[in-house]
Motif scaffolding. Sequence first.
Motif, PDB file in Angstrom:
ATOM      1  N   TRP A  37       0.840  -1.191   0.000  1.00 51.67           N
ATOM      2  CA  TRP A  37       0.000   0.000   0.000  1.00 51.67           C
ATOM      3  C   TRP A  37       0.881   1.250   0.000  1.00 51.67           C
ATOM      4  O   TRP A  37       1.857   1.326   0.729  1.00 51.67           O
ATOM      5  CB  TRP A  37      -0.919   0.023   1.219  1.00 51.67           C
ATOM      6  CG  TRP A  37      -1.971  -1.033   1.170  1.00 51.67           C
ATOM      7  CD1 TRP A  37      -1.877  -2.309   1.635  1.00 51.67           C
ATOM      8  CD2 TRP A  37      -3.284  -0.909   0.604  1.00 51.67           C
ATOM      9  NE1 TRP A  37      -3.051  -2.995   1.409  1.00 51.67           N
ATOM     10  CE2 TRP A  37      -3.927  -2.166   0.772  1.00 51.67           C
ATOM     11  CE3 TRP A  37      -3.971   0.123  -0.025  1.00 51.67           C
ATOM     12  CZ2 TRP A  37      -5.234  -2.396   0.337  1.00 51.67           C
ATOM     13  CZ3 TRP A  37      -5.266  -0.102  -0.453  1.00 51.67           C
ATOM     14  CH2 TRP A  37      -5.886  -1.353  -0.280  1.00 51.67           C
ATOM     15  N   THR A 291       0.837  -0.731   6.207  1.00 57.18           N
ATOM     16  CA  THR A 291       0.406   0.489   5.530  1.00 57.18           C
ATOM     17  C   THR A 291       1.252   1.659   6.011  1.00 57.18           C
ATOM     18  O   THR A 291       1.779   1.636   7.127  1.00 57.18           O
ATOM     19  CB  THR A 291      -1.079   0.804   5.809  1.00 57.18           C
ATOM     20  OG1 THR A 291      -1.253   1.135   7.187  1.00 57.18           O
ATOM     21  CG2 THR A 291      -1.970  -0.369   5.439  1.00 57.18           C
ATOM     22  N   LEU A 317      -4.888   5.700   0.194  1.00 55.74           N
ATOM     23  CA  LEU A 317      -3.898   4.646  -0.030  1.00 55.74           C
ATOM     24  C   LEU A 317      -4.261   3.894  -1.306  1.00 55.74           C
ATOM     25  O   LEU A 317      -5.447   3.657  -1.590  1.00 55.74           O
ATOM     26  CB  LEU A 317      -3.891   3.652   1.135  1.00 55.74           C
ATOM     27  CG  LEU A 317      -3.617   4.203   2.545  1.00 55.74           C
ATOM     28  CD1 LEU A 317      -3.585   3.039   3.534  1.00 55.74           C
ATOM     29  CD2 LEU A 317      -2.317   4.987   2.590  1.00 55.74           C
ATOM     30  N   HIS A 319      -3.004   0.524  -4.052  1.00 57.85           N
ATOM     31  CA  HIS A 319      -2.397  -0.811  -3.954  1.00 57.85           C
ATOM     32  C   HIS A 319      -2.424  -1.503  -5.317  1.00 57.85           C
ATOM     33  O   HIS A 319      -3.438  -1.401  -6.009  1.00 57.85           O
ATOM     34  CB  HIS A 319      -3.203  -1.561  -2.915  1.00 57.85           C
ATOM     35  CG  HIS A 319      -2.924  -2.997  -2.795  1.00 57.85           C
ATOM     36  ND1 HIS A 319      -3.655  -3.962  -3.415  1.00 57.85           N
ATOM     37  CD2 HIS A 319      -1.950  -3.668  -2.101  1.00 57.85           C
ATOM     38  CE1 HIS A 319      -3.193  -5.160  -3.091  1.00 57.85           C
ATOM     39  NE2 HIS A 319      -2.164  -5.009  -2.306  1.00 57.85           N
TER      40      HIS A 319
END
Length: 319
Positions: A37, A291, A317, A319
């Motif tokens: 992330w 994270t 975030l 990913h």
Amino acid sequence: MSERTDTRRNVLKAAGAALGAAAVPSVASASSADSEWTAVKSPVGGTLYDVEETSEGAYAVGDAGVVLERTAKGWRKILDGGPTGNGNNLYGADVTDDGERLWFVGSSGAIGEYDVTTGNLVDHSAPMDVTNNFNDVSVTGEAGEANVYVAGDSGKMYYSFENGATQTWDYVTPGSGSAINAVDFYDDREGHIVDGNKSVFYTGDGSTWDKIGLADANVNFYGVDSDGADDVWVSGGGGMVFHWTGSRWVPRDTGDAGLRDIEVEDGVGYAVGGGGAVYDREDEEWKPDATPTGQNLKAVCRESEVEIAVGAGGTILEH
């Protein structure tokens, strides 16, 4: 997998493939070496409460009525003040099955319908003159023809089978009057809700609700992912996740963080929550992801080429 889920996913996957290569927002802070992330630059500092994928890419909603769009140059603010312009916080969002309309709801009865293809905004706020807070929304059907389901903080479910048109709204109180925290539908009129009385309800017609759980949970419920009558995921306090299989509830304890949102498909997915917590489900096990934030996460979206979580402090975030 329901017909609605499959249809919408195909639409969004095709759109995501076209946009994904170009849409690479700038990195605000690098994640740790073992984290998948990454924190990306956010144009706002207020809390982002929900994130959804549309035919034109990802959108997030949050404090003061902001709506953000993910573009090739990063995230940008496209709306400030909400559907009424009064700055009401936006707590929940959903998208029509064709991905063309983003619906969002929030404080003081705010309801908006945003056309992601044209930029047109329609204000549906205060249906039936209701100005209570709305916590979440689920929509089914295509743009302009949607069934709209709104979760009320007063314990009522508001619904319109005619795209939110005036005089088409009705409501029902499924439980004890406790706040309805989350709603999700897997077909036109079939879905689930969770409320503040630790209860889960099911509807097969969009207007009447039956309680299906959850006894002895001992935690609050915050998020629900409705994938079928026999496939429902609920996230809650104390790191708890519950899965309804059609015959029983299967609990899992992931840790201490309150889990505000959950998204699972075919047994694979994510739950997000307090302190930047992200839990990843694979091989029938929930495992923590590293994270780069300690901010509380409010929502996760995993229907696109890029998975996204949002939360407090404008946190985004990817990913």
